[in-house]
Design an enzyme around this catalytic site. Structure first.
Site, mmCIF file in Angstrom:
data_model
loop_
_atom_site.group_PDB
_atom_site.id
_atom_site.type_symbol
_atom_site.label_atom_id
_atom_site.label_comp_id
_atom_site.label_asym_id
_atom_site.label_seq_id
_atom_site.Cartn_x
_atom_site.Cartn_y
_atom_site.Cartn_z
ATOM 1 N N LEU A 122 -31.760 -3.865 24.303
ATOM 2 C CA LEU A 122 -31.422 -3.226 25.666
ATOM 3 C C LEU A 122 -32.683 -2.396 25.984
ATOM 4 C CD1 LEU A 122 -29.489 -2.409 27.994
ATOM 5 C CD2 LEU A 122 -28.994 -0.518 26.688
ATOM 6 N N ARG A 263 -28.775 28.482 -8.184
ATOM 7 C CA ARG A 263 -30.457 29.264 -8.056
ATOM 8 C C ARG A 263 -30.249 30.629 -8.352
ATOM 9 N NH1 ARG A 263 -35.587 26.512 -8.683
ATOM 10 N NH2 ARG A 263 -37.086 27.883 -7.557
ATOM 11 N N GLY A 335 -36.194 25.973 -0.416
ATOM 12 C CA GLY A 335 -37.524 26.604 -0.647
ATOM 13 C C GLY A 335 -38.688 25.339 -0.811
ATOM 14 N N GLY A 336 -39.642 25.372 -1.662
ATOM 15 C CA GLY A 336 -40.469 24.299 -1.620
ATOM 16 C C GLY A 336 -39.879 23.238 -1.988
ATOM 17 N N GLU A 359 -29.528 5.683 21.737
ATOM 18 C CA GLU A 359 -28.040 5.601 22.609
ATOM 19 C C GLU A 359 -27.959 6.772 23.311
ATOM 20 O OE1 GLU A 359 -24.687 4.257 20.541
ATOM 21 O OE2 GLU A 359 -25.667 3.256 18.899
#
Length: 381
Positions: A122, A263, A335-336, A359
């Protein structure tokens, strides 16, 4: 495990709940797949989805709640699996909804079995959200149509066996002059001129049509009815984009919950911190609100609403935008590790962005919602 309590909502029937459980078990056994070779991965996924019986739901009678549940589940496990499933539905949606018995007989058994890959052509270089501005032409020569022009950002471009193609036949200006066609791959004059690389690799391409000849039987619907075909297909599948975003968001929330409960910071889990709890609360709220909007739109369509333009636009806008926020929070809580290549939340961060564009971009959905709301008010004023 993700929250499954939403399956008890009255939007669903027992058949939907059974399907969700069966697909969850299948996905755990088959997903994710390696993405090193995207084309090979997509071909393999289409074949596997076909063999598993899941592509049966992409052709023929389309149950939107089923499509949404499948996309949500696949997206939660593997974004490329969601892509492969979605394009089998979108690519042949026009055939399912508007195709002749001969067109349906030729293509739907193949795409539902996973033996043929489909695409929906399209978008053009100068007409993305503005479909009525399409310039590709299909000239009527009496016994055939001849197509000339370009399409771009076409999912499965160069990979598909069958394309639903939209071109200008000139019955009227703007949207009134578009028609839709079923086109098999490999015709003379059809070429892939560029493969497009994106932040979340998918098979995307720019396509060129130079005097491509199609028989008159390739026409989908009536001449000049292409805009209605496109909008009819998108009215079904726009809600499923919201479902895919919901699947990404649920996975991000699960990953965040696992992170903050394991953690340790200062001798205690991250989850004990009020700021972290605030993030979790916002994420859970966004996920449930997105699910409500998504499955409301799907339920309304399945319940016989002729159009769910407003409901689908709301679902897509909210679900995709808020999924972006949910995933961003999940990255922050990691975090990292959140920006480390190969981490799930990093992958989700790349996967979600395109859903706010394709879309119907988010800003376009706002226009749609506003116009629908204003029109409804004017009818009752």
């Amino acid at each position: 495990m993700p929250d499954r309590s939403f399956l008890s909502w009255p939007f669903f029937e027992d058949r939907h709940r059974a399907l969700a459980q069966q697909l969850e078990e299948w996905a755990q056994d088959h997903l994710p797949v390696p993405h090193d070779d995207v084309d090979a991965a997509c071909r393999g996924l289409v074949a596997a989805l076909g063999k598993g019986g899941w592509l049966v739901h992409t052709g023929g009678t389309l149950d939107v709640r089923t499509l949404c549940l499948i996309r949500e589940t696949l997206a939660r496990h593997d974004g490329l699996a969601d892509f492969a499933f979605a394009m089998q539905g979108l690519g042949t949606g026009a055939i399912s909804l508007f195709g002749t018995p001969a067109q349906q007989k030729e293509w739907l058994p193949k795409t539902r079995a996973g033996s043929a890959i489909s695409a929906f052509a399209l978008t053009e270089p100068r007409s993305g959200s503005d479909v009525a501005n399409s310039t590709m032409t299909a000239t009527d020569y009496g016994d055939r149509y001849v197509l000339n022009g370009e399409k771009t950002w076409i999912s499965n471009g160069g990979l598909a066996d069958v394309y639903t193609v939209f071109a200008r036949t000139g019955e009227g200006p703007g949207a009134k002059g578009l028609s839709a066609f079923v086109m098999p791959d490999g015709l003379p004059g059809f070429e892939v001129v560029e493969r497009l690389d994106t932040i979340a690799p998918h098979p995307l391409a720019t396509l060129r049509f130079t005097d491509v000849e199609l028989p008159k039987t390739a026409l989908l619907g009536r001449p000049g009815g292409g805009f209605a075909v496109a909008m009819g297909v998108l009215d079904v599948f726009r809600s499923t984009v919201a479902a895919a975003a919901l699947g990404f968001a649920r996975r991000a929330l699960d990953e965040a919950l696992a992170r903050v409960t394991t953690r340790q910071v200062g001798g205690a889990p991250l989850a004990d911190l009020q700021m972290v709890q605030g993030h979790i609360a916002d994420m859970a709220l966004d996920v449930d609100a997105a699910a409500l909007l998504t499955y409301r739109a799907a339920w309304a369509k399945d319940s016989g609403a002729p159009r769910v333009t407003r409901e689908a636009a709301m679902a897509k806008l909210f679900s995709t935008d808020q999924a972006q926020q949910v995933i961003d929070r999940a990255v922050q809580l990691h975090g990292g590790d959140g920006v480390r290549h190969g981490q799930m939340v990093e992958s989700l961060y790349r996967e979600i962005r395109a859903l706010r564009i394709y879309e119907g971009a988010s800003d376009v959905q706002r226009v749609v919602i506003a116009r629908q709301t204003l029109a409804a008010y004017m009818e009752t004023a």
